[in-house]
Design a protein around this motif. Structure first.
Motif, PDB file in Angstrom:
ATOM      1  N   ARG A 142      -4.315   8.641  -7.858  1.00  0.00           N
ATOM      2  CA  ARG A 142      -4.478   7.765  -7.206  1.00  0.00           C
ATOM      3  C   ARG A 142      -5.530   7.374  -8.215  1.00  0.00           C
ATOM      4  NH1 ARG A 142      -6.062   9.385  -1.129  1.00  0.00           N
ATOM      5  NH2 ARG A 142      -3.754   9.814  -0.674  1.00  0.00           N
ATOM      6  N   THR A 162       6.070   5.591  -2.759  1.00  0.00           N
ATOM      7  CA  THR A 162       5.562   5.573  -1.364  1.00  0.00           C
ATOM      8  C   THR A 162       4.665   5.566   0.079  1.00  0.00           C
ATOM      9  OG1 THR A 162       3.527   5.857  -2.381  1.00  0.00           O
ATOM     10  CG2 THR A 162       4.758   7.297  -3.505  1.00  0.00           C
ATOM     11  N   TYR A 218       0.669  13.446  -0.143  1.00  0.00           N
ATOM     12  CA  TYR A 218       1.774  12.855  -1.839  1.00  0.00           C
ATOM     13  C   TYR A 218       2.743  13.140  -1.967  1.00  0.00           C
ATOM     14  CZ  TYR A 218       1.553  13.605  -6.717  1.00  0.00           C
ATOM     15  OH  TYR A 218       1.111  12.963  -7.986  1.00  0.00           O
ATOM     16  N   GLN A 246       4.273   3.212  -6.908  1.00  0.00           N
ATOM     17  CA  GLN A 246       4.420   3.956  -6.057  1.00  0.00           C
ATOM     18  C   GLN A 246       4.081   2.926  -4.997  1.00  0.00           C
ATOM     19  OE1 GLN A 246       1.542   4.775  -4.187  1.00  0.00           O
ATOM     20  NE2 GLN A 246       0.227   2.973  -5.011  1.00  0.00           N
ATOM     21  N   TYR A 275       1.201  -1.626   0.106  1.00  0.00           N
ATOM     22  CA  TYR A 275      -0.298   0.126  -0.123  1.00  0.00           C
ATOM     23  C   TYR A 275       1.200   1.083  -0.041  1.00  0.00           C
ATOM     24  CZ  TYR A 275      -4.349   2.969   1.812  1.00  0.00           C
ATOM     25  OH  TYR A 275      -4.516   3.561   1.376  1.00  0.00           O
ATOM     26  N   GLY A 276       0.490   1.930  -0.893  1.00  0.00           N
ATOM     27  CA  GLY A 276       1.014   3.161  -0.722  1.00  0.00           C
ATOM     28  C   GLY A 276      -0.034   4.813  -1.118  1.00  0.00           C
ATOM     29  N   VAL A 277       1.113   5.708  -1.166  1.00  0.00           N
ATOM     30  CA  VAL A 277       0.252   6.968  -0.511  1.00  0.00           C
ATOM     31  C   VAL A 277      -0.881   7.670  -2.115  1.00  0.00           C
ATOM     32  CG1 VAL A 277       0.401   9.819  -0.992  1.00  0.00           C
ATOM     33  CG2 VAL A 277       1.899   8.289   0.583  1.00  0.00           C
ATOM     34  N   ASP A 278      -0.338   6.404  -3.043  1.00  0.00           N
ATOM     35  CA  ASP A 278      -1.212   6.671  -4.440  1.00  0.00           C
ATOM     36  C   ASP A 278      -2.208   5.485  -4.459  1.00  0.00           C
ATOM     37  OD1 ASP A 278       0.228   9.127  -4.907  1.00  0.00           O
ATOM     38  OD2 ASP A 278       0.996   7.836  -6.566  1.00  0.00           O
ATOM     39  N   SER A 279      -2.465   5.035  -3.378  1.00  0.00           N
ATOM     40  CA  SER A 279      -3.362   3.558  -3.006  1.00  0.00           C
ATOM     41  C   SER A 279      -4.589   4.287  -2.330  1.00  0.00           C
ATOM     42  CB  SER A 279      -2.968   2.201  -2.283  1.00  0.00           C
ATOM     43  OG  SER A 279      -1.165   1.777  -3.657  1.00  0.00           O
ATOM     44  N   GLY A 280      -4.266   5.132  -1.701  1.00  0.00           N
ATOM     45  CA  GLY A 280      -5.634   5.194  -0.936  1.00  0.00           C
ATOM     46  C   GLY A 280      -4.575   6.432   0.410  1.00  0.00           C
ATOM     47  N   PRO A 281      -6.107   7.165   1.445  1.00  0.00           N
ATOM     48  CA  PRO A 281      -5.523   7.375   2.598  1.00  0.00           C
ATOM     49  C   PRO A 281      -4.407   6.577   3.504  1.00  0.00           C
ATOM     50  CG  PRO A 281      -7.384   7.381   2.324  1.00  0.00           C
ATOM     51  CD  PRO A 281      -6.906   7.065   1.411  1.00  0.00           C
TER      52      PRO A 281
END
Lengths: 461, 443, 443, 461
Positions: D43, B98, A69, B94, A53-59
């Protein structure tokens, strides 16, 4: 979802042969590693990425960890071949790098209200170590033998560990009823042995230390220094500066405040800012513009504490931080804090869990009440969002330490609130069985720690 | 030109959203939410100009563009090997780039498995039992090894022995880590760029908690008597800490075979390329010291369905649990670089990695031989086998030679009044002919 | 150096695998599997050398490095706008980049939705009812429009009218498409860089199947009487095809409002940047012609659970179903560029896109004014508003001016003996001052 | 999995205002588009990518579409800023680009056994169009009026459509019993009206046309030309060349043979090779090295057919193809074909479905027998792999046209075989209900086509 280990797909042993360019006694006998072709590796890591899970996956509302972000363009800036020079290059041949370092030092000084900034510490904890060593060097230079560092009980674990690593005794300061520094307790704790007070402001409850001026006065009157843990600086940009509050030393967390990627655990960077009085203690080499228009130079500050990284820290992370600051400028940085604080307040207003302290800034600590906060967090995973930090700070029962950051939209915050509320309404059995919709179900960490298996070699037994 | 940004371009929402959210919160304006006493309010400006994305990129590019374009023949702890595009491509996804530290392992299985694989590769390369999933760099890993030596050695000794030629960056960092626990860092002599074993024996006594050696050494020499060093340390019950890197480890004596208790070094010699010194500290040790290891460890466990799953483990060593009694204050490490190292190792495979390591020997040997033929140059200075790099004596002052080489487009290290150091790998190998010509010209 | 490749590095498996597979197949060797008669067997060599990854990259880099580094003030159908990093980052994800045409929509919902959004953006920009999900480029889209005009117009006419200034690349491609169905491509006059409406009226008769105009035109001029062109085409029942691009469409008259039946052009003016002419053909039209549209269309449907889902639709128009009765032979299109265009549009948003379009007007106007002040230069040549680009008259031969500008580091178009064409956008705007200086120097 | 449309997240209308730099009558009134911030877009598209299957997701054995692994380094090569020049640049200022074009032309000529190659066609179908137009121009130059193109019934649909687009009548050639060209039928079909025969070899059944010399003789004797559809060239690299088989014109599919990414539908590139006799008809501009060491030039061949792309085709795709060819060289290219053929044969030997024709090369066409091939394919999705091409060529009942390519490992082929066999053993009801484990369940394409809704505007009604 399941992906075999590389070694389970293939494990090939090669001999270090007679055709080696080295005599036998200088070499190992053989080496066994997976031998897979590029298409197989591309699939392996692509599938692994699908289980992450990354930041672009969701909050990603991890309180005090501040997963905001990461602008894509900063990756391009850091990938410039010109950024990738050897650290031993002569100063004359890397004027561009030195200029960018000097500019970033200047940016950070302005933002924190500090007079001088080193970019060397490779992470926040390394920044703390740098700052506390500067404090130690300062007292030593004054012939002052101070053995204690005072730290509020709600502080990050790194503060305690750092003080210990630097050879200090830790004096833990209990919080007051309102979640802030207990001034009486502080006065009692501070004295001639106090080297420094380490403080986060807003603190880990998101509360601004309203008595910060009084705090500074107490510490300074006792001859101690005030250290600012920059973890929560994203709450204050353009509204208040550690330097103006009386802090003598601070570190910046570039991923928390300046949107550099966290990389699943690093690399980070923890630049340290100091007042003019402490500038001579900064690590070596430091970078400055030469007075006579002849460019930039590296130099060793007069009473430098030496080094905290073998070279100059995590430079490519700092390039991203520079790019981010240059993109936003004054107005953008101030807006980032405003929106971060608004988002936290909005989210707190939308959830059913109690939020015991306030008024808070960029983060709040909700209480899961009768629920186990860790279980509640696991259940949130089933709703497709990352949960908050759990069970810390201990001042709140079953803490859910929540920091949405400025990067979430109102819609995303509403989704997050819905996840909170869904979980809040569920029974313990459901929470204990969670998560159910993730790549792995609940992992038994106790057993994993009891019989540590830390490499694929350990699985063969 | 182009759209001006008044707020943060990375904060979603418009004025209507803000209004609605303020309503929900019960505030008139965003500023009302800041509970900051007037005296410490900041009413000034940073004076930092905003830029469009294009202009921010250009600003970085133009500034860094002021660096001279030199072909580097430099090493001394920071190495350049060609990084396959696959590494960049995969590590940039990502989901890896991230993500945060894997505190919720159920949604972090991908990164955890990759780090577990990284640990496994280092176990294979070092022959030791465990490797953590990275320190900041080789220097801080060395510092952590020194504090480890205090925790695991029963001796009361507080002396740390390092080679006299130790790179100063490492020496200074080690001193910083040694300061808190009051360790004293001392040197032992070297000969021809490697350990002077007799000199080391003379320096070693019961007060020594740790002996540090490197293979290859900072001057590029390969240690001929590493086993003897290990034996000496073992005899005096000192922790034997060896510095190396994944490329050298693929070919040179296996640390476990020479008695190393800890291996530190630059894991990022693979996977990162030149990065102004940014690296990833390798840290491997024996199982006996497991609970004293600094930094993060990924282990195997089971999930509720009894399927294999990965998780950070033995976290009670760490600062967020143990606070001032933690094994280290390290929190953020270099996880993404560890991932990159692992992908690079996987891309090479055992054959490719050994080939690369052998190239490091052959390239250095051949380049030294060619430079030795240049009038005014003697190379290598040390009568040793070399790995990647070697020192050369110049009749002219080394600083002048290096400066002239810069004018000709090349960068080398100056390591003595008449001594330069030259590093050659697969990355700069295509420029070797031109480099030899340039040295011939200026030496 | 480094590992030599004897086979394909992208074919997994070792000798043992090959053996086992041959066993399973019942063959002695791989060559036995090739059922090729001896006379046509190839026993020679291509003589193509293998390279390591590093060397293959270097080969491309060194070869392309022989291009001169010029700042381009060029357009004429191929435009450079700054492409946000987000576009590159997202479109490079392997799930998009390495996927095939969406013949199995259940595992291609992501790309299908993105293409549906692309179509929707073009519907908004053109005001027409439908857009396909790309043609090869503006020129082939124009060619397809010509064949469409044959299928949808009841008139027996076979004349296609295009402006006399039409870029020759488009003219030649149009001629190629027109050749099969025996269409005759003819020109109508222009005046001051835009349609000479009276001249067009004279050329228009009942044999005309299609009238093509552009806004902005190839010379950068904005059409002042587009509605009149549409009216003329409508009166004669000719298909009115308008050429434009997504940036211009954001600001200039909406094609639907001036009677356009088809809009073609370069969608990739956003999302691609300069690419030696690689683009993506925009194709939008009225619902009435839907079943005659060339290329792929993404539509909305439902899945078995009655949830909204996306799919390629109306495939019976296409070659793989309809074969020689298909609307076109197009199969592979420019889907990835359509995705990039969509992401770029989304990144700009309506405000940003309109701002960018307005910049194209202002930048061209201001640069023309500055060049007009240079002695020996008159700009713009055409008394029109301009978009991105304009033509300038040079007292000196244009070829000499362009050549001198190249020496000074700039590239412009030569469009007449004493006429150059200059294009300015957000991409080259930072170089405008230096460009004006250079023109002043050489003109 | 569900992701709202951009327009459902936000739709903002902006007026083209009074402050526009253009007079009112030259501008539109307003523009309505989604207005979302970068984190929201990141996202959105990241989630969409999660609903899409690429080559790195798993095997992609689409017969004749040849989805092989796309080496990552070719992306870096194509991203070089030097590749991104304007097509109207003077030849003198883009010598590097012209040299790379000339080198690639040469590479392709050697690989195909062709004397001259144009890089202009932007896709395979455009290559066909180019080749057929060259054939037309050749006959016209000879004063020869030929109106027919002969195409086997098993050929790609593009062949038929291309011939029609170029103004030819299509003569469809039935296959012989053995799945190859029926020589008698060919002799009957070919005559003085024959402009060309279009042929794929190996054909879409993976069968080599053993009588290719006889085929060439028949066509050439009738005065026609032989066109080679390069779709299946990946089967032959280093083993046979179209030019040596008697083909006069051919196109190369760079994604199928040279591993360039397909991009969800393009961009591709379809270079066309011709014999010396046809070189003068190639599109303009063509690139060549100047004789006098003065670099490379663009020129218009004497009897050029003109253009098939507004500029020079999909250059950045061709840069990737060049890099791939240079990476592999002779041995790598030959190995790629060998492994592609071995993989196809191995996979065919491991599955339960019948494979009626052979011996095949890089692909085979299995028959789903009593099952509906399209349903079987949907069910394969549930086993995590991409299915083969279905129901084509029609010569095989319920065809499953399967091409694993060289990029699959033995393990991956075994997994694929297991998926085939699992599906083969299932009943019709199960197949009809498939897929069940995908982002979307079975999509009703008939209804979607009956009421086409092709933009978000159409959803508002």
């Amino acid at each position: 979802e399941y992906e075999p280990l590389l070694a389970e797909k293939d494990s090939t042993e090669v001999e270090i042969g007679d055709d080696s360019p080295l005599p036998d006694d200088l070499t190992r006998d053989s080496l066994e590693l997976p031998a897979l072709a590029e298409p197989e590796l591309a699939r392996h890591y692509t599938r692994l990425s699908g289980m992450n899970y990354g930041v672009d996956s969701g909050p990603f509302p991890l309180g005090s960890c501040t997963m905001k972000y990461n602008p894509k363009f900063t990756e391009r800036a850091a990938a410039l071949p010109e950024a990738a020079v050897h650290p031993d290059r002569s100063a004359a041949s890397v004027q561009g790098t030195l200029e960018l370092q000097a500019e970033l030092q200047d940016y950070l000084g302005r933002i924190g209200g500090m007079d001088a900034v080193t970019l060397q510490p490779p992470a926040g904890a390394a920044g703390e170590f740098t700052g506390i060593r500067i404090a130690a060097a300062y007292h030593e230079a004054n012939g002052d033998d101070r053995t204690e560092v005072v730290i509020p009980d709600s502080a990050h674990g790194t503060n305690f560990a750092t003080a210990a690593m630097a050879g200090f005794d830790v004096v833990e300061l209990p919080s007051a009823e309102d979640g802030r520094v207990d001034i009486d307790a502080l006065e009692a704790a501070v004295g001639e042995d106090t080297a420094a007070l380490m403080l986060t402001n807003p603190n880990t409850l998101g509360l601004f230390e309203r008595d910060i001026e009084r705090v500074a006065e107490i510490v300074h009157d006792a001859g101690g220094l005030l250290y600012y843990d920059g973890a929560n600086l994203n709450a204050l940009l353009g509204r208040a500066r550690p330097g103006d509050m009386g802090f003598d030393v601070m570190h910046y967390n570039v991923h928390k405040t300046f949107a550099t990627p966290h990389g699943g655990g690093g690399p980070g960077a923890g630049p340290v800012g100091v007042t003019e009085e402490l500038a001579e203690f900064l690590p070596t080499p430091h970078v400055r513009e030469q007075g006579d228009d002849s460019g930039y130079e590296r130099y060793e500050p007069d009473r430098s504490i030496g080094k905290v990284h073998g070279f100059s820290g995590n430079w490519l992370v700092l390039v991203r931080a520079f790019a981010y600051i240059a993109r936003l400028g004054d107005a953008g940085l101030a807006d980032a804090s405003a929106r971060a604080v608004l988002n936290a307040n909005y989210l707190a207003s939308q959830i059913d869990y109690e939020v015991p302290y306030g008024p808070f800034h960029h983060e709040f600590v909700a209480s899961a009440g009768e629920q186990d906060a860790a279980d509640a967090a696991k259940r949130m995973l089933d709703y497709g969002v990352h949960p908050p930090t759990t069970k810390w700070p201990e001042i709140v029962d079953e803490a859910l330490m929540t920091e949405p950051t400025e990067a979430e939209s109102r819609g995303s915050l509403d989704d997050l609130a819905a996840a909170f509320d869904a979980v809040a309404a569920e029974d313990d059995a459901t929470l204990e069985a969670a998560p159910e919709r993730t790549a792995a179900r609940r992992i038994d960490q106790v057993t994993a720690a009891r019989d540590p298996r830390l490499s694929w070699h350990a699985l063969e037994d | 030109m182009t759209r001006q940004t008044s707020g943060s371009p990375y904060a979603p929402g418009d004025a209507a959203d803000t209004e609605a959210m303020l309503d929900a919160v019960g505030a008139d304006g965003v500023e009302d939410l800041f509970d900051i006493p007037e005296p410490v309010r900041f009413d000034g400006e940073f004076g930092i100009e905003a830029h469009s994305e294009r202009d921010a990129r250009r600003l970085v590019e133009r500034t860094l563009g002021r660096n001279d374009e030199l072909t580097e023949f430099m090493g001394r702890g920071h190495y350049d090997h060609y990084v396959p595009a696959l590494v960049e491509d995969l590590a940039s996804r990502q989901e890896f780039l991230t993500s945060y530290t894997q505190y919720q392992p159920e949604v972090a299985q991908g990164f955890l498995q990759a780090l577990f694989e990284y640990q496994s590769m280092l176990v294979e390369l070092t022959g030791l039992d465990v490797a953590n999933c990275s320190m900041y760099d080789a220097a801080t890993a060395l510092g952590e090894a020194a504090t480890l030596s205090q925790r695991v050695r029963s001796v009361s000794g507080d002396r740390i022995l390092v080679p006299d030629q130790l790179r100063e960056g490492k020496r200074d960092v080690l001193a910083a880590y040694a300061d808190g626990p009051d360790l004293s860092v001392e040197t032992y002599p070297t000969d021809e760029g490697t350990v002077d074993v007799e000199g080391l024996a003379d320096a070693l006594d019961g007060d020594v908690a740790m002996v540090y050696a490197e293979n290859p050494t900072v001057s590029g020499a390969i240690e001929p008597e590493l086993g003897a060093v290990g034996d000496l340390a073992d005899e005096r019950d000192a922790l034997f800490v060896l510095g190396s890197d994944p490329v050298a480890l693929a070919l040179l004596e296996r640390p476990a075979d020479v008695g190393a208790d800890v291996v530190v070094g630059e894991a990022s010699a693979l996977g990162a390329g030149t990065a102004y010194g940014m690296g990833a500290g390798l840290f491997a040790t024996r199982e006996a010291y497991l609970r004293q290891v600094p930094g993060r460890l990924v282990g195997v466990g089971e999930d509720a369905t009894e399927r294999r799953a990965f998780t950070l483990t033995l976290q009670t060593r760490e600062q967020h649990i143990r606070k001032e009694r933690a094994t280290s204050n390290i929190c953020t490490n270099q996880a993404l670089l560890a991932l990159r190292t692992a992908i690079h190792v996987a891309t090479l495979g055992p054959d490719g990695l050994v080939d690369l390591a052998e190239d490091c020997v052959v390239l250095a040997r051949d380049l030294a031989a060619r430079l030795d033929e240049v009038s005014g140059v003697r190379a290598p200075v040390n009568d040793r086998h070399h790995f990647r790099e070697f020192q050369a004596r110049t009749d002219q002052p080394a600083a002048a030679v290096a400066s002239d080489l810069e004018s000709a487009g090349f960068a080398v290290h100056v390591v003595g009044e008449h001594r330069i150091q030259v590093c050659v790998t697969d990355a700069n190998e295509p420029a070797v002919d031109r480099f030899v010509d340039a040295v011939t010209e200026v030496a």
